[in-house]
Every structure is written in structure tokens, then in C-alpha cells.
Design an enzyme around this catalytic site. Sequence first.
Site, PDB file in Angstrom:
ATOM      1  N   LYS A 106     -13.592 -11.000  -3.616  1.00 43.77           N
ATOM      2  CA  LYS A 106     -14.507 -11.092  -2.235  1.00 43.77           C
ATOM      3  C   LYS A 106     -15.280  -9.994  -2.241  1.00 43.77           C
ATOM      4  O   LYS A 106     -14.972  -8.864  -2.668  1.00 43.77           O
ATOM      5  CB  LYS A 106     -13.773 -11.617  -1.151  1.00 43.77           C
ATOM      6  CG  LYS A 106     -12.783 -10.421  -0.618  1.00 43.77           C
ATOM      7  CD  LYS A 106     -12.023 -10.533   0.575  1.00 43.77           C
ATOM      8  CE  LYS A 106     -11.188  -9.581   1.226  1.00 43.77           C
ATOM      9  NZ  LYS A 106     -10.622 -10.106   2.488  1.00 43.77           N
ATOM     10  N   LYS A 154       0.753  -1.282  -0.147  1.00 45.35           N
ATOM     11  CA  LYS A 154      -0.024  -0.152   0.060  1.00 45.35           C
ATOM     12  C   LYS A 154       0.913   1.270  -0.196  1.00 45.35           C
ATOM     13  O   LYS A 154       0.081   2.337  -0.187  1.00 45.35           O
ATOM     14  CB  LYS A 154      -1.071  -0.127   1.316  1.00 45.35           C
ATOM     15  CG  LYS A 154      -2.041  -1.219   1.238  1.00 45.35           C
ATOM     16  CD  LYS A 154      -2.914  -1.200   2.441  1.00 45.35           C
ATOM     17  CE  LYS A 154      -3.901  -2.110   2.394  1.00 45.35           C
ATOM     18  NZ  LYS A 154      -4.880  -2.087   3.775  1.00 45.35           N
ATOM     19  N   LYS A 157     -15.649  -4.168   1.723  1.00 44.24           N
ATOM     20  CA  LYS A 157     -16.553  -2.804   2.468  1.00 44.24           C
ATOM     21  C   LYS A 157     -16.187  -1.836   1.547  1.00 44.24           C
ATOM     22  O   LYS A 157     -16.808  -0.658   1.443  1.00 44.24           O
ATOM     23  CB  LYS A 157     -16.211  -2.724   3.944  1.00 44.24           C
ATOM     24  CG  LYS A 157     -16.593  -3.671   4.868  1.00 44.24           C
ATOM     25  CD  LYS A 157     -16.460  -3.217   6.112  1.00 44.24           C
ATOM     26  CE  LYS A 157     -15.194  -3.067   6.850  1.00 44.24           C
ATOM     27  NZ  LYS A 157     -14.359  -4.323   6.904  1.00 44.24           N
TER      28      LYS A 157
END
Length: 320
Positions: free
Chosen positions: A188, A108, A191
Site C-alpha cells: 500500500k 516492531k 508515508k
Amino acid sequence: MTRLSGITPSGHVHLGNYLGAVRRWAREDADGDLYFVSDLHAMTTPYRPELLRALTREQLAVLIATGVPADRVFVQSDLTPELTSLTWVLQCVTTYGEAARMTQFKEKSTGASVRLGLLTYPTLMAADILLPGATEVPVGDDQAQHVELARTLARRFNGTYGEVFVMPKAIMPPVAARVADLSDPSRKMAKSARDSIGVLHVLDEPDLLSRKVKRAVTDNHARVEYRPAEQPAVANLLEILAACTGDGPRDAAAGLDGYAALKDAVAEAVIEELRPVRSRTLELLDDPAELDKIRAAGAVRARERGAHRLASALRLAGLG
């Protein structure tokens, strides 16, 4: 034994969170277990403060509504003084190399505006684990490295300054259905998904849940069989149906003569599974005084669980 589990308010709670974690916590809770909403973890990347606050309350309400014991739930930021104190102590026994080699940081930190919190967040997670004396931390493969860092830091502190911390271990949670995005079974349900059409949220209204399921991708085989390799989208729907009804996915396929019937069955099962959770969650969100009371009591209990450990760590580290 203390088992510690957390959920990060990076988005609205969805069916995958519910089936894979929250419902299991409610059903398998044991004495000593702790559950928390890790709102501090949601700050390592750009976020909106008002949304973070709202999502934190929503997730706390969902946990309580699902049946996770209220006396074992707390919000991470309510322990900010304790956690930041311990995090600093742990940062001072962590090497830069240990923090920088964390896989999530490497994945990240490719942008130009990487936040320092992304680098130091594993030491905060170590503090989450070590403060209450957690002995087991159920995590997926992506978080096991962080638990190993917590073990390393506990061992190093205990060996350098004195015995304070319990040695935690990562455990793999019981296998649950991997809920995939209804619009793309190769990923998957998440959120943080930009397009929520394939994500079933716990607080979605029944009509919306039904519409999303009806729009789920399938394939052109035109038969309802549980064949994950050949029919991943159909297999995903069958796994959702099975998780909601308690059947196996192959048993769930029996008697369904087409994709329309499959989607009808999935929509009905999901709506009925989430109906009481959604109802109770909305009740709690509509009664802020009650939710605040639950939250405050949880913070007191969590603080008490770690107070003696924090005091010992600070004293042995030469503080106070």
C-alpha cells in the site's frame, strides 16, 4: 455520540491518506466527532524533532484545507499534561502481559534498541480515546486490538474505583479504495516508504504528480480492464481514477484504449482533486499566525471536553 479519528505525522500526507481517511472525515463529519494529529504516537521509533514538528503542522493544515471542521481538530501534544496524567493512571491498571501481547509491539520490538514507548503506547492511545469520552473509534484491523485494550482498562477502572469512562467500541470505517504504491502494487501507499517515486503526496506539485503517474508500473496485457487479480497495477490506477471522479473502476476503464491514455486520465484527475487542497494547505502554512490560532483554539476545546473526566479519574484514583 463521539467518534474519534487520528492521523500520525510519520511522513508527508499522501493520496491514500487523503482518499481513505481525510476526505471521508470532511464529508461525513457529524456533531461531536473529533479529529487529531497524533504527534506523540510518532515518537515510539527514532525520529527527527524538527521534522516531526513540521509534519505535524503540515497534517493539521491538510485536515483544515480538506474541509474537516476546524472546531473539531486538535494536535495531540497540545494536551500533553492531560494525556500524560491519564496515561499514568491507566498504566497503573494495565498489566505487563496486556501491553506486551499487543501485535504491533511484538512485530516492531525485534531490534536491540526497542523504546519503552513502543510498549506503553497503547495506554496512551487508551487515554486518547477515554479522555474525550469517545464512543466510536474507526480503525483498521491493526488498531482494533488497541481499542479493545481501552475497553478493558475503562471497564477495570470503572469497576475498581468508580464510574468515569464511557465504553468505546472499534468500528470499521466505510470501505475506501486501497491505494497501492505506483511502483509496487503489492504494497500500500505509505508515508514511511523509502522510495517516494510510487507515492503521490498531497503537496506534490502538479508536474511531479504527473511524472509519478506516468512512471507507474502496469503489465504486459496491453488492455485497460478492471481485473484486480490478473492486473493489480492497472486496477490500482483505475481505483485511483474512480475515487477522484466518483465513478466505479469498471466505468472508469470505459473509453480508455491504452495505458498511456489511462495514465493521462489518472494524472489529470489526481491533479484536479488535490489542487484546491494543496492551494489551501500552502496558504495556511504560509500564514503561521492563522494556523497557530486554529491550533490553539482546537486545544482549548479538546481540553474542555475531557477536563471533568480527568478530574474525576484522578480524584477516584486517590490523587489530589
